[in-house]
Design a protein around this motif. Structure first.
Motif, short mmCIF file in Angstrom:
data_model
loop_
_atom_site.label_atom_id
_atom_site.label_comp_id
_atom_site.label_asym_id
_atom_site.label_seq_id
_atom_site.Cartn_x
_atom_site.Cartn_y
_atom_site.Cartn_z
N UNK A 17 0.80 -1.22 0.00
CA UNK A 17 0.00 0.00 0.00
C UNK A 17 0.83 1.26 0.00
N UNK A 18 2.11 1.14 0.38
CA UNK A 18 3.01 2.29 0.33
C UNK A 18 3.78 2.19 -0.98
N UNK A 22 7.83 5.83 -10.07
CA UNK A 22 9.17 5.90 -10.66
C UNK A 22 9.01 6.27 -12.12
N UNK A 23 9.87 7.15 -12.59
CA UNK A 23 9.84 7.53 -13.99
C UNK A 23 8.86 8.65 -14.24
N UNK A 24 8.46 8.75 -15.48
CA UNK A 24 7.53 9.80 -15.86
C UNK A 24 8.27 11.09 -16.16
N UNK A 44 4.28 2.47 -10.68
CA UNK A 44 4.21 2.48 -9.22
C UNK A 44 5.02 1.29 -8.71
N UNK A 45 5.89 1.55 -7.77
CA UNK A 45 6.68 0.48 -7.16
C UNK A 45 6.54 0.56 -5.64
#
Length: 96
Positions: A17-18, A22-24, A44-45
């Motif tokens: 959930x946390x 990354x990236x974008x 999302x990682x």
């Protein structure tokens, strides 16, 4: 006590959930030139933390942005050496 063979376990902490993105798009005039792939993709990682304290601090910051998150994280503890082993030798379902 009896010593275990191999390196001592190194705990890392994770809380489902946390997540972080990354990236974008990145800021600055040279961001796309310096890392063109990162500027195009976002994912999302779930981060791993080397200390429980750092995970707890990140959870508090995330809850400030999203109060619907649980008050306390569901902390999972993993062995860093085991994670590195999986990265180095990923599971191959076809046996290769």
């Amino acid at each position: 006590g009896e010593k275990r063979p191999g390196p001592a376990p190194v705990p890392v902490f994770q809380a489902p959930g946390l997540t972080i993105v990354r990236g974008g798009p990145t800021k600055g005039p040279f961001s796309a030139v310096l890392n063109p792939l990162r500027s195009l993709t976002r994912e999302r990682i779930t981060p791993l933390f080397m200390s429980h304290h750092d995970l707890a601090a990140a959870w508090i910051r995330a809850r400030e942005k999203d109060p619907s998150m649980p008050e306390k994280p569901d902390v999972h503890v993993h062995d860093l050496m085991g994670i590195l082993e999986v990265i180095e030798h990923p599971f191959q379902p076809n046996g290769e």
